[in-house]
Design a protein around this motif. Structure first.
Motif, mmCIF file in Angstrom:
data_model
loop_
_atom_site.group_PDB
_atom_site.id
_atom_site.type_symbol
_atom_site.label_atom_id
_atom_site.label_comp_id
_atom_site.label_asym_id
_atom_site.label_seq_id
_atom_site.Cartn_x
_atom_site.Cartn_y
_atom_site.Cartn_z
ATOM 1 N N GLU A 9 0.759 -1.291 0.063
ATOM 2 C CA GLU A 9 -0.177 -0.118 0.050
ATOM 3 C C GLU A 9 0.706 1.208 -0.025
ATOM 4 O O GLU A 9 1.913 1.196 0.677
ATOM 5 C CB GLU A 9 -0.983 -0.149 1.258
ATOM 6 C CG GLU A 9 -1.933 1.215 1.272
ATOM 7 C CD GLU A 9 -2.913 1.123 2.395
ATOM 8 O OE1 GLU A 9 -3.910 0.895 2.146
ATOM 9 O OE2 GLU A 9 -2.490 1.300 3.508
ATOM 10 N N TYR A 10 0.405 2.212 -0.994
ATOM 11 C CA TYR A 10 1.036 3.471 -0.945
ATOM 12 C C TYR A 10 -0.111 4.577 -0.871
ATOM 13 O O TYR A 10 -1.327 4.310 -0.978
ATOM 14 C CB TYR A 10 1.988 3.656 -1.961
ATOM 15 C CG TYR A 10 3.139 2.700 -2.292
ATOM 16 C CD1 TYR A 10 4.218 2.927 -1.744
ATOM 17 C CD2 TYR A 10 2.832 1.413 -2.788
ATOM 18 C CE1 TYR A 10 5.326 2.087 -1.856
ATOM 19 C CE2 TYR A 10 3.842 0.512 -3.155
ATOM 20 C CZ TYR A 10 5.080 0.849 -2.563
ATOM 21 O OH TYR A 10 6.102 -0.027 -2.571
ATOM 22 N N ASP A 11 0.431 5.924 -0.571
ATOM 23 C CA ASP A 11 -0.736 6.819 -0.658
ATOM 24 C C ASP A 11 -0.944 7.080 -2.262
ATOM 25 O O ASP A 11 -1.950 7.478 -2.542
ATOM 26 C CB ASP A 11 -0.075 8.266 -0.059
ATOM 27 C CG ASP A 11 0.260 8.241 1.530
ATOM 28 O OD1 ASP A 11 -0.533 7.671 2.029
ATOM 29 O OD2 ASP A 11 1.039 8.788 2.099
ATOM 30 N N LEU A 12 -0.027 7.120 -3.017
ATOM 31 C CA LEU A 12 -0.220 7.313 -4.467
ATOM 32 C C LEU A 12 0.879 6.381 -5.214
ATOM 33 O O LEU A 12 1.869 6.291 -5.002
ATOM 34 C CB LEU A 12 0.207 8.784 -4.479
ATOM 35 C CG LEU A 12 0.009 9.304 -6.074
ATOM 36 C CD1 LEU A 12 -1.668 9.418 -6.381
ATOM 37 C CD2 LEU A 12 0.686 10.480 -6.568
ATOM 38 N N MET A 33 3.584 12.678 0.386
ATOM 39 C CA MET A 33 3.058 11.485 0.300
ATOM 40 C C MET A 33 3.864 10.290 0.196
ATOM 41 O O MET A 33 5.207 10.405 -0.290
ATOM 42 C CB MET A 33 2.204 11.483 -1.003
ATOM 43 C CG MET A 33 1.110 12.511 -1.135
ATOM 44 S SD MET A 33 -0.009 12.338 -2.536
ATOM 45 C CE MET A 33 -1.131 11.310 -2.252
ATOM 46 N N LYS A 34 3.375 8.755 0.384
ATOM 47 C CA LYS A 34 4.445 7.939 0.253
ATOM 48 C C LYS A 34 4.049 7.481 -1.141
ATOM 49 O O LYS A 34 3.043 6.970 -1.425
ATOM 50 C CB LYS A 34 3.933 6.761 1.275
ATOM 51 C CG LYS A 34 4.699 5.400 1.227
ATOM 52 C CD LYS A 34 4.505 4.306 2.043
ATOM 53 C CE LYS A 34 4.888 3.070 1.828
ATOM 54 N NZ LYS A 34 4.661 2.009 2.523
ATOM 55 N N LYS A 261 -4.003 4.643 -1.438
ATOM 56 C CA LYS A 261 -4.777 5.234 -0.565
ATOM 57 C C LYS A 261 -5.617 6.756 -1.022
ATOM 58 O O LYS A 261 -6.675 6.990 -0.826
ATOM 59 C CB LYS A 261 -4.349 5.543 0.875
ATOM 60 C CG LYS A 261 -4.169 4.415 1.914
ATOM 61 C CD LYS A 261 -3.779 4.593 3.268
ATOM 62 C CE LYS A 261 -2.610 5.348 3.169
ATOM 63 N NZ LYS A 261 -2.125 5.366 4.709
ATOM 64 N N HIS A 262 -4.497 7.330 -1.899
ATOM 65 C CA HIS A 262 -5.054 8.484 -2.264
ATOM 66 C C HIS A 262 -5.042 8.706 -3.840
ATOM 67 O O HIS A 262 -4.985 9.774 -4.467
ATOM 68 C CB HIS A 262 -4.274 9.677 -1.502
ATOM 69 C CG HIS A 262 -4.615 9.721 0.006
ATOM 70 N ND1 HIS A 262 -5.756 10.205 0.386
ATOM 71 C CD2 HIS A 262 -3.641 9.237 0.792
ATOM 72 C CE1 HIS A 262 -5.677 10.186 1.861
ATOM 73 N NE2 HIS A 262 -4.407 9.460 2.169
ATOM 74 N N SER A 557 -1.710 15.515 -3.436
ATOM 75 C CA SER A 557 -1.067 15.611 -1.919
ATOM 76 C C SER A 557 -2.057 16.544 -1.083
ATOM 77 O O SER A 557 -2.305 16.387 -0.091
ATOM 78 C CB SER A 557 0.323 16.199 -2.006
ATOM 79 O OG SER A 557 0.350 17.422 -2.887
ATOM 80 N N LYS A 560 -4.809 14.524 0.086
ATOM 81 C CA LYS A 560 -4.508 13.945 1.191
ATOM 82 C C LYS A 560 -4.498 14.691 2.466
ATOM 83 O O LYS A 560 -5.075 14.456 3.425
ATOM 84 C CB LYS A 560 -3.074 13.309 1.056
ATOM 85 C CG LYS A 560 -2.415 12.401 2.038
ATOM 86 C CD LYS A 560 -1.047 12.273 2.419
ATOM 87 C CE LYS A 560 -0.758 11.382 3.495
ATOM 88 N NZ LYS A 560 0.732 11.359 3.665
ATOM 89 N N ARG A 561 -4.036 15.686 2.425
ATOM 90 C CA ARG A 561 -4.061 16.843 3.356
ATOM 91 C C ARG A 561 -5.481 17.080 3.801
ATOM 92 O O ARG A 561 -5.961 17.172 5.125
ATOM 93 C CB ARG A 561 -3.193 17.927 3.216
ATOM 94 C CG ARG A 561 -1.590 17.822 3.351
ATOM 95 C CD ARG A 561 -0.968 19.133 3.380
ATOM 96 N NE ARG A 561 -1.237 19.851 1.910
ATOM 97 C CZ ARG A 561 -0.521 19.743 0.864
ATOM 98 N NH1 ARG A 561 0.485 19.007 0.954
ATOM 99 N NH2 ARG A 561 -0.707 20.323 0.064
ATOM 100 N N GLU A 564 -6.849 14.066 5.766
ATOM 101 C CA GLU A 564 -6.351 14.032 6.958
ATOM 102 C C GLU A 564 -6.939 14.827 8.213
ATOM 103 O O GLU A 564 -7.198 14.778 9.050
ATOM 104 C CB GLU A 564 -4.760 13.881 7.102
ATOM 105 C CG GLU A 564 -4.148 12.818 6.282
ATOM 106 C CD GLU A 564 -2.834 12.847 6.108
ATOM 107 O OE1 GLU A 564 -2.200 14.062 6.394
ATOM 108 O OE2 GLU A 564 -2.117 12.029 5.908
#
Length: 571
Positions: A9-12, A33-34, A261-262, A557, A560-561, A564
């Motif tokens: 899994e990664y953010d992007l 981001m990861k 995730k994003h 990004s 994502k922010r 969160e």
């Protein structure tokens, strides 16, 4: 950067390792981001690594720093005139705004450094809004040795764009090599490059002085290495994973599932390697014309098909399906390989193009895209570039290098045709000799006056820019007089596809109802070109690729922010 097993899994996740994908990954990384990049090929760099490397960014900070000015409204109007009723105003405005921002961001945060071309006319330099210079950027020459062990993972340049076993030349270098026997300064410049290359070949399989698209790909890769952004090669997209109408990852060709995730970014280079899809959107191929692409073979439209499978809109209404370029076929031990005739030969004085009947059909000095457009409109499926001996030795023709390089091998393989007279050349080319003789006679008369009355070769700043500035009265015109005469056969081809996925101004993929598909982005040639199948100037693929890569990375990004912050407020 390695080919170890990726995290689950990664953010992007970014699919594709060319300029668009790598820019999106880097910008997202700086946004917290990861990120991971996945590439189908065994090399990274994509079509960027084999490109000419021009980057079209109007009103960019490099030209401004040099005291040049530009007007974004004029650039917008220029694009609007080029695209006509296919203009997408919001995307063009987003590009014109984000392009200069991208240049500043990348120079400040990454190893991608630019330099502007002071004089580099837009392709239709006589049209309103066009510019004569400053809009085109190049990546600064890069030392590939900095990549260390990763250098061999960078996709090599097109073999025929190098000399002496992998030595790359930029436009500045080419000018010196063409004058190596005429100017001491050019001879010294060439000597220093050859000395550097000789040292390279003691340790490397090819030259490490990277120019053109290699410099872009190398600098982006080096930036990713430093930021520890993994680039996984030989990992192909099979399908997108969707949950609750949102893209949450993808499935690989070997059955793995990678979650994001994003968001997922599609940047795989379009579909130039997909013959069936190309034929369905290229009328000249349907009509029986042979067509050859210069883009990497792995770009077969898998990302576009995967997006279509979940309801994305694949735009098929552009003026042209591809970014055209005439190509010739060079015989080799492994079959024929295509060579693109972009800017080195067609515009030069003493070169003409004729159809199989021996007649001219197009202005030879127009852009490569417009040249093939002329072939398509005139239903010319095959043509010949023709010149005399003096022109061949002064400028070369395709991969045939100027004096003092030998060309016996090209004659031996039949790639280069020769005739001791125009009559003999016509016989060799199986065309009516009367037509070829009459065509050359008419062209020669015009060349002597400096005005091509039939097609206007050498009639704009862009065309004369590609000619020979030292030749008068027209840098693009010279009679074909000195026997023997030579010819190379050319065909329609492309350097990439223009049709792609519909997106909004943030690079988010749209469905057939023009609604955003959550979690899915596209940039580069997977995104439908903002130029809508037109070709206004050098770098109109890489410019938008970098700009929308920047936009996508920034939006992901920011999303994502926002997510969160929402969760924190909910708690």
């Amino acid at each position: 950067m390695c080919n170890d097993f990726p995290d689950s899994e990664y953010d992007l996740v970014v699919i594709g390792s060319g300029a668009a994908g790598m820019t999106a990954a880097l910008v997202a990384h700086f946004g917290g981001m990861k990120v991971a990049v996945f590439e189908k090929d065994s090399y990274f760099g994509g079509s960027t690594a084999v490109s000419g490397g021009a980057i079209w960014i109007p009103d960019n900070p490099k030209m401004r720093a040099a005291g040049m000015t530009d007007n974004r409204d004029e650039a917008y109007n220029y694009i609007a005139n080029e695209t006509g009723e296919l203009l997408n105003p919001s995307l063009v405005r987003a590009f014109l705004e984000a392009g200069p921002e991208m240049v500043g961001f990348m120079e400040e945060n990454t190893y991608l450094k630019f330099e502007h071309r002071t004089f580099s006319p837009d392709y239709h330099s006589d049209q309103p809004g066009a510019s004569l210079g400053g809009r085109v950027l190049d990546a600064q020459t890069f030392d590939g040795r900095l990549l260390k062990k990763q250098f061999n993972r960078l996709k090599p340049p097109i073999e025929d764009f190098t000399i002496f076993g992998g030595m790359m030349l930029n436009r500045f270098d080419i000018g010196h090599f063409m004058n190596i026997t005429r100017k001491p300064a050019s001879a010294w410049h060439a000597f220093r490059l050859l000395l550097r290359h000789a040292r390279d070949r003691l340790l490397y399989s090819r030259g490490t002085r990277l120019t053109l698209g290699q410099a872009i790909a190398g600098r982006l890769a080096y930036s990713a290495i430093e930021k520890e952004i993994p680039i996984f090669t030989e990992v192909a997209l099979a399908s997108l994973k969707v949950e609750a109408d949102k893209v949450v990852g993808f499935h690989t060709n070997d059955g793995r599932e990678i979650l994001a995730k994003h968001g997922v970014v599609l940047a795989t280079g379009g579909f130039p390697g997909n013959g069936d899809l190309s034929k369905s959107v290229m009328p000249h191929v349907q009509a029986g014309s042979k067509h050859y692409s210069m883009s990497p073979k792995p770009a077969i439209g898998t990302a576009i098909e995967a997006a279509e499978a979940i309801g994305a809109h694949f735009v098929k209404t552009n003026k042209h399906a591809g970014f055209w370029a005439p190509v010739s076929l060079i015989p080799s031990q492994h079959g024929e390989r295509p060579f693109p005739h972009l800017f080195l030969d067609r515009a030069k004085p003493g070169v003409i193009a004729v159809n199989l009947d021996g007649r001219r059909f197009v202005n030879e000095a127009v852009s490569y895209h417009d040249f093939v457009t002329g072939m398509i409109e005139e239903e010319v499926h095959e043509a010949w570039l023709v010149c005399d001996h003096q022109t061949l030795r002064r400028y070369g023709l395709g991969p045939v290098r100027p004096f003092p390089s030998p060309f016996k091998n090209q004659l031996r393989t039949g790639y280069l045709k020769r005739g001791t007279s125009l009559e003999e050349l016509a016989e060799v080319l199986s065309m009516p000799s009367d037509n070829l003789i009459e065509t050359v006679k008419r062209f020669n008369l015009d060349a002597c006056t400096g005005t091509d009355q039939e097609f206007g070769k050498g009639s704009t700043d862009y065309q004369t820019y590609l000619g020979d500035a030292e030749h008068e009265p027209n840098p693009c015109l010279k009679p074909l007089e000195q026997a023997p005469f030579y010819a190379i056969k050319i065909y329609p081809g492309d350097i990439g596809t223009s049709m792609g996925l519909a997106t909004d101004e943030k690079g988010r993929v749209l469905d057939k109802e023009n609604k955003v598909i959550p979690g899915l982005y596209a940039c580069g040639n997977d995104m439908n070109s903002i130029m809508a199948g037109s070709y206004p100037g050098a770098g109109i693929t890489l410019g938008p690729a970098l700009a929308f890569g920047y936009i996508v990375g920034r939006d992901a990004s920011e999303a994502k922010r926002a997510s969160e912050n929402y969760k924190e407020e909910a708690v």
